[in-house]
Motif scaffolding. Structure first.
Motif, PDB file in Angstrom:
ATOM      1  N   SER A  20       0.829  -1.206   0.000  1.00 23.16           N
ATOM      2  CA  SER A  20       0.000   0.000   0.000  1.00 23.16           C
ATOM      3  C   SER A  20       0.863   1.256   0.000  1.00 23.16           C
ATOM      4  O   SER A  20       0.589   2.229  -0.704  1.00 23.16           O
ATOM      5  CB  SER A  20      -0.916  -0.008   1.224  1.00 23.16           C
ATOM      6  N   ALA A  23       2.401   1.738  -3.411  1.00 26.56           N
ATOM      7  CA  ALA A  23       1.452   2.313  -4.375  1.00 26.56           C
ATOM      8  C   ALA A  23       1.340   3.819  -4.167  1.00 26.56           C
ATOM      9  O   ALA A  23       1.348   4.593  -5.132  1.00 26.56           O
ATOM     10  CB  ALA A  23       0.095   1.636  -4.231  1.00 26.56           C
ATOM     11  N   SER A  24       1.235   4.221  -2.917  1.00 24.80           N
ATOM     12  CA  SER A  24       1.109   5.652  -2.626  1.00 24.80           C
ATOM     13  C   SER A  24       2.334   6.418  -3.074  1.00 24.80           C
ATOM     14  O   SER A  24       2.241   7.481  -3.661  1.00 24.80           O
ATOM     15  CB  SER A  24       0.954   5.873  -1.125  1.00 24.80           C
ATOM     16  N   SER A  26       4.750   5.502  -5.276  1.00 24.48           N
ATOM     17  CA  SER A  26       5.069   5.489  -6.698  1.00 24.48           C
ATOM     18  C   SER A  26       4.069   6.281  -7.539  1.00 24.48           C
ATOM     19  O   SER A  26       4.392   6.741  -8.613  1.00 24.48           O
ATOM     20  CB  SER A  26       5.158   4.045  -7.202  1.00 24.48           C
TER      21      SER A  26
ATOM     22  N   VAL B 774      12.226  10.137  -8.727  1.00 27.02           N
ATOM     23  CA  VAL B 774      11.571   8.923  -8.227  1.00 27.02           C
ATOM     24  C   VAL B 774      11.245   7.993  -9.388  1.00 27.02           C
ATOM     25  O   VAL B 774      11.464   6.778  -9.322  1.00 27.02           O
ATOM     26  CB  VAL B 774      10.306   9.286  -7.421  1.00 27.02           C
ATOM     27  N   LEU B 778      12.548   4.139  -9.862  1.00 29.43           N
ATOM     28  CA  LEU B 778      11.632   2.989  -9.847  1.00 29.43           C
ATOM     29  C   LEU B 778      11.358   2.426 -11.235  1.00 29.43           C
ATOM     30  O   LEU B 778      10.473   1.593 -11.389  1.00 29.43           O
ATOM     31  CB  LEU B 778      10.304   3.385  -9.179  1.00 29.43           C
ATOM     32  N   ILE B 783       5.297  -2.392 -10.625  1.00 27.42           N
ATOM     33  CA  ILE B 783       4.436  -1.853  -9.582  1.00 27.42           C
ATOM     34  C   ILE B 783       3.057  -2.480  -9.676  1.00 27.42           C
ATOM     35  O   ILE B 783       2.448  -2.530 -10.737  1.00 27.42           O
ATOM     36  CB  ILE B 783       4.348  -0.315  -9.694  1.00 27.42           C
ATOM     37  N   VAL B 787      -3.169  -2.835  -5.887  1.00 24.10           N
ATOM     38  CA  VAL B 787      -3.200  -2.537  -4.461  1.00 24.10           C
ATOM     39  C   VAL B 787      -3.796  -1.160  -4.245  1.00 24.10           C
ATOM     40  O   VAL B 787      -3.370  -0.194  -4.859  1.00 24.10           O
ATOM     41  CB  VAL B 787      -1.768  -2.572  -3.882  1.00 24.10           C
ATOM     42  N   PRO B 788      -4.813  -1.082  -3.416  1.00 25.10           N
ATOM     43  CA  PRO B 788      -5.386   0.229  -3.179  1.00 25.10           C
ATOM     44  C   PRO B 788      -4.372   1.141  -2.496  1.00 25.10           C
ATOM     45  O   PRO B 788      -3.595   0.704  -1.683  1.00 25.10           O
ATOM     46  CB  PRO B 788      -6.567  -0.050  -2.248  1.00 25.10           C
ATOM     47  N   SER B 789      -4.453   2.398  -2.845  1.00 28.34           N
ATOM     48  CA  SER B 789      -3.463   3.311  -2.299  1.00 28.34           C
ATOM     49  C   SER B 789      -3.775   3.654  -0.869  1.00 28.34           C
ATOM     50  O   SER B 789      -4.900   3.575  -0.419  1.00 28.34           O
ATOM     51  CB  SER B 789      -3.432   4.577  -3.124  1.00 28.34           C
ATOM     52  N   GLY B 790      -2.753   4.032  -0.142  1.00 29.66           N
ATOM     53  CA  GLY B 790      -2.942   4.376   1.258  1.00 29.66           C
ATOM     54  C   GLY B 790      -3.261   5.825   1.465  1.00 29.66           C
ATOM     55  O   GLY B 790      -4.121   6.186   2.234  1.00 29.66           O
ATOM     56  N   GLY B 791      -2.602   6.697   0.749  1.00 26.85           N
ATOM     57  CA  GLY B 791      -2.775   8.120   0.977  1.00 26.85           C
ATOM     58  C   GLY B 791      -4.159   8.583   0.628  1.00 26.85           C
ATOM     59  O   GLY B 791      -4.815   8.063  -0.267  1.00 26.85           O
ATOM     60  N   VAL B 794      -4.331   9.730  -2.898  1.00 29.95           N
ATOM     61  CA  VAL B 794      -3.566   8.951  -3.861  1.00 29.95           C
ATOM     62  C   VAL B 794      -4.485   7.944  -4.517  1.00 29.95           C
ATOM     63  O   VAL B 794      -5.247   7.272  -3.871  1.00 29.95           O
ATOM     64  CB  VAL B 794      -2.401   8.224  -3.142  1.00 29.95           C
ATOM     65  N   ALA B 798      -0.296   3.885 -10.146  1.00 27.39           N
ATOM     66  CA  ALA B 798       1.103   4.092 -10.494  1.00 27.39           C
ATOM     67  C   ALA B 798       1.496   3.215 -11.658  1.00 27.39           C
ATOM     68  O   ALA B 798       0.978   2.132 -11.849  1.00 27.39           O
ATOM     69  CB  ALA B 798       1.975   3.754  -9.296  1.00 27.39           C
TER      70      ALA B 798
END
Lengths: 146, 807
Positions: A20, A23-24, A26, B774, B778, B783, B787-791, B794, B798
């Motif tokens: 998680s 993902a945030s 990147s 970044v 990367l 990637i 996956v669900p984003s955390g922010g 966000v 990606a």
């Protein structure tokens, strides 16, 4: 650090992040989010904005502890506490709120991994760490666990 | 060691879970030895009959001030007591009524449950015979708008809020009980749905057998086919037992949950204490911590409208929070039931997926097992924390924090007495919910991976408290502990032992490693020689203090050594050169400088006769100190000189040295002493130099550094931000402190210089540079976009390398 070294470090710590947080990080929307926050606080200089971006990147990579980050933003920016607090709250709500547990965990993991690699230190610390667990148990049991 | 402990703990918990349904009692009944085996099925809770209880539990005043009436609801709950006992309690209840209700007669005891008398009575009096006024203070008139506002608040907000709070509490009580009851998981729909899915899963089995048959007919990998048939049969067996297996897990979690559920002090939905093992009102127990009924009673002594409005507002806010927390927890339990149903129904597919290499999205084995365990163990974990909340609630009440009837507090004090217990309860419940969700997720993942997080389940609560408490108390305690005499002795002995170990290592680690027990015994002997008594066995406080002292002494010593070596390097122009890159000539120069600087100190020590500074006389005696040396050496030299008759003369009948010979002896003595001093000095200086260099290379270590800091700050991993790592520290120390100081500082500096944006350029350019940086870092990394984003903002879309490239 030059650009290549920076990228190596980012990559190294990025790979240690949970999915998680990866993902945030990147997605890079956190950079846009920060720009959005900056637009609310015209008082911030370019240096201060860059510092916030840098520190945010460090915390999102699990290189610094969230408390260290909060301390940097609150006390290290050189703006009034009231303003820095509001900035911190905005950033927290927009970027960090859902990642707090993950980031703390990955930071602790990074620390633990680093400590495990400390072969030289282990030998000499062995003796006086022997009783550490006993000590902590004793203290936290209120002195009963003798 | 920790892993072994975790494994043992998990095993014990798992065995405990599966043995829990069976409990045995051995006793004597009717003069016969009786062995009873109790099987606690989650589905069949044996209902213990409640005791008789008479209590006025609900009293409502009529809001119309002109109607002086009161609705009094009296519950009679029953039985499990002999009739005589019931009658006795009834008599007590009648003779000491909460309210005196003329005309009300309590009927005789019967064996029936739940006899209920509920009616509206007029002229209700309190136990002192005083008529109870029913007017809560409303008198809405045109010229008294305050009262109108109060009435509006009461009817439009408080009443609905209180109603919904009660409703949500009942909702939660029911679903919590329902969720951990086997009845919820034993129904026809479930077995039919599972049967249908099982039949579909069995098709996999048939297709797989056909596949193997065809392969065998065609002679393809015949030996492998045999193995495959075995696997298929085993999986087919599991598919058909998948419901049973799943139910075992669900039942185990429910039984575990019920242990805590039944340990919560039982009250029924009317707040009456009961021994019932059936459904009970957990919410009544939780609410009793802040006693919402008392809140509407308002602060004693204040009866004006303004105060009443504040009271009503507090009650409304509390009710709204109650609705929120009760409903959110209730939905958590409803969600659990639904998820477990789904897990049960689709269990055959999950088992079947074990035979195929590809993943079945949503129904794959890993996903299914993790989901099942997460949902199943959510209940025991949450109820465990709920149990803790109720226990803490008892402490809050016993500490007198809550606002109780008869309290004399007023105004703000009253408000705080109401709000603080409520806020504590609310926060604890909210955190319990969060922790249960987090832990149940971890448990699921850990068991699915055969890992150790069940230990976390058992120890989770304790660990949280331990970590927090440990951090809070360690700093102050460590300082206190380190000041005792025994702590000093322990620290000194540890220093001695450290030296012994370093010596042993420097000599190639030959023989057995020195043991601290031996060093400790030697230390005690040395102290005893000085008439100092040291305890045989130190308590943990003293050991803690000793560790702190040792850490501080050692880190102080190492830091001093490092400083000295750095200074020596600086003097020869090799500042910032690592030890490994120093040449032999460099080391020689450093040693010479060190010797020159230390000459005064070392010579003083030799002359004074400090430990390990023995001088050798011409007669090969080992002596300490200049005066002793001169005394012994002079005797020797005089004796030698006397052998030569040219050096002697007779004075007063005694043979003595001539003046010249005596002068020669003095000169020889001085020469001998200087020689011996130099010899000993060179030896000690060389040894001290080596020791200093060796000490400077030693690692303080993260733990040692934190321990050394423990008296000035809290013993907390976060203190590493306050530590600085020396270049000679171990990798761990460097890396750990470096997480803040080296890596973070390096990145900070690099960000200013190395990413393309000059410091002070527009933040938008800097933002672009960050993205490029970044993205470049990367670009080769795959990637996972699923996956669900955390922010918060966000979106989680990606794409690797999408941000790459220069700018």
């Amino acid at each position: 650090m030059d650009k290549t070294q920076l990228q190596q470090k980012i990559r190294e710590y990025y790979l240690k992040l949970p999915a998680s947080a990866q993902a945030s990080f990147s997605s890079l929307t956190w950079v846009e989010t920060l720009n959005g926050v900056f637009s609310k606080y015209l008082i911030l200089s370019e240096d201060q904005k860059q510092e916030i971006i840098t520190e945010t990147m460090l915390v999102l990579l699990g290189i610094i502890h969230l408390e260290e980050y909060e301390n940097k933003i609150l006390n290290g920016l050189g703006v009034e506490k009231e303003v820095s607090y509001k900035i911190l709250v905005d950033i927290d709500k927009a970027i960090l709120v859902d990642l707090r547990n993950d980031l703390t965990e990955v930071f602790n993991k990074n620390v633990a991994e680093a400590t495990e690699e400390d072969g030289d230190g282990k030998e000499s610390e062995e003796i006086y760490h022997k009783d550490l667990l006993e000590n902590i148990n004793f203290i936290t049991s209120g002195g009963k666990n003798t | 060691m920790q892993k072994i402990f975790s494994k043992i703990l998990i095993s014990v918990i798992l065995v405990g879970i599966f043995l829990m349904p069976i409990g045995g009692v051995v006793g004597i009944k009717n003069e016969k030895l009786v062995v009873e085996i109790e099987i606690n099925q989650a589905i069949a809770q044996s209902e213990q009959e409640p005791i008789w209880h008479f209590q006025v539990t609900k009293t409502e005043f009529h809001p119309n001030p002109n109607i002086n009436s009161i609705t009094t609801t009296i519950f009679f709950t029953s039985v499990n007591k002999p009739k005589a006992s019931c009658d006795a309690e009834r008599t007590v209840a009648e003779s000491n009524p909460s309210y005196n209700v003329p005309g009300l007669t309590i009927g005789p005891c019967t064996s029936k449950d739940g006899d209920l008398v509920s009616s509206t009575f007029s002229n209700v009096q309190d136990s002192n015979g005083k008529k109870i006024e029913a007017d809560p203070g409303f008198g809405c008139r045109l010229l008294n708008l305050d009262n109108c506002f109060a009435a509006l608040l009461y009817f439009a907000l408080y009443k609905p809020a209180a109603f919904f709070a009660e409703l949500s509490a009942r909702f939660l009580d029911y679903f919590m009980y329902y969720s951990i009851s086997s009845k919820a998981y034993d129904n026809i729909f479930m077995s039919k749905a599972w049967g249908a899915v099982r039949d579909i899963a069995n098709i996999f089995f048939i297709v797989a057998l056909l596949f193997v048959a065809i392969k065998t007919i065609l002679g393809m990998n015949v030996s492998g086919n045999k193995k495959m048939i075995g696997t298929i049969i085993i999986v087919a067996l599991f598919i058909n037992f998948s419901l049973f297996t799943t139910q075992v897990i669900v039942d185990a979690s429910n039984i575990l949950a019920k242990i805590f559920y039944h340990n919560i002090t039982p009250k029924n939905e009317n707040g009456v204490m009961t021994a019932s093992k059936g459904e009970k009102s957990i919410t009544v127990q939780v609410a009793s911590i802040f006693d919402p009924q008392e809140v509407m009673g308002g602060p004693p002594g204040d009866e004006n409208e303004g105060t009443w409005i504040i009271v009503a507002l507090v009650s409304i806010i509390i009710s709204i929070f109650m609705i929120f927390i009760f409903l959110s927890v209730a939905f958590l339990f409803i969600g659990r039931v639904v998820e477990l149903w789904v897990a049960m129904i689709f269990s055959p597919i999950a088992f079947a997926s074990k035979t195929i290499s590809g993943k079945i999205p949503g129904f794959g084995w890993d996903e299914w097992l993790s989901g099942l365990l997460k949902s199943a163990f959510l209940a025991p974990i949450f109820i465990f924390f709920l149990y803790i909340v109720v226990l803490l609630g008892g402490l809050i009440s016993s500490a007198g924090l809550t606002e109780k009837a008869g309290s004399t507090s007023e105004g703000l004090e009253w408000a705080m007495n109401v709000i603080i217990p409520f806020a504590i309860t609310f926060l604890l419940l909210y955190q319990s919910k969060k922790i249960a969700q987090d832990y149940s997720g971890k448990v699921g993942k850990a068991i699915a991976g055969g890992a150790t997080a069940l230990a976390g389940l058992a120890l989770g609560g304790a660990a949280l408290g331990t970590a927090f408490a440990g951090r809070q108390v360690m700093g102050g305690l460590a300082a206190k502990a380190s000041r005792s005499d025994n702590a000093m002795h322990h620290g000194n002995a540890l220093m001695d032992h450290d030296k012994t170990v370093q010596d042993w290592k420097s000599k190639g680690s030959i023989g057995n490693k020195p043991k601290f027990e031996d060093t400790w015994a030697n230390y005690k002997t040395e102290q005893a020689a000085k008439n100092v008594t040291v305890k045989d066995k130190l308590n943990p406080w003293e050991k803690l203090g000793g560790n702190v002292n040792f850490s501080q002494m050692k880190s102080g010593k190492i830091n001093t050594a490092r400083h000295e070596v750095d200074e020596l390097k600086k003097e020869i122009g090799r500042e910032n050169t690592s030890d490994a890159n120093l040449s032999g000539a460099d080391e020689k120069l450093m040693k010479e400088n060190f010797t020159r600087k230390k000459r005064g100190d070392i010579e003083t020590k030799i002359k004074r006769g400090d430990k390990d500074t023995e001088l050798t006389t011409s007669s090969n005696s080992k002596v300490l100190g200049e005066s002793k040396f001169r005394q012994v050496e002079r005797e020797y030299l005089v004796k030698e000189a006397m052998k030569d008759s040219n050096n002697t003369e007779m004075k007063k009948g005694k043979k003595v040295l001539t003046a010249e010979a005596a002068q020669q002896v003095n000169m020889n003595l001085n020469v001998k002493f200087d020689e011996e001093l130099k010899k000993q000095f060179d030896k000690l200086a060389a040894s001290k130099f080596e020791k200093t260099v060796a000490e400077s290379k030693q690692s303080v270590g993260v733990g040692g550094a934190l321990m050394a800091k423990s008296t000035s700050g809290s013993y907390d991993v976060r203190n590493i931000s306050q530590l600085t790592a020396d270049k000679r520290d171990g990798l761990g120390m460097k890396a750990t402190a470096g997480l803040i100081s080296a890596v973070a500082m390096g990145i900070r500096m690099g960000m200013k210089k190395g990413i393309g944006a000059e410091h002070g350029t527009s933040s938008k350019d800097f933002a672009t540079d960050i993205k490029n940086l970044v993205g470049g870092a990367l670009k080769d990394i795959k990637i996972d976009v699923s996956v669900p984003s955390g922010g918060g903002e966000v979106k989680g879309k990606a794409s690797g390398g999408g941000h790459g490239g220069g700018h």
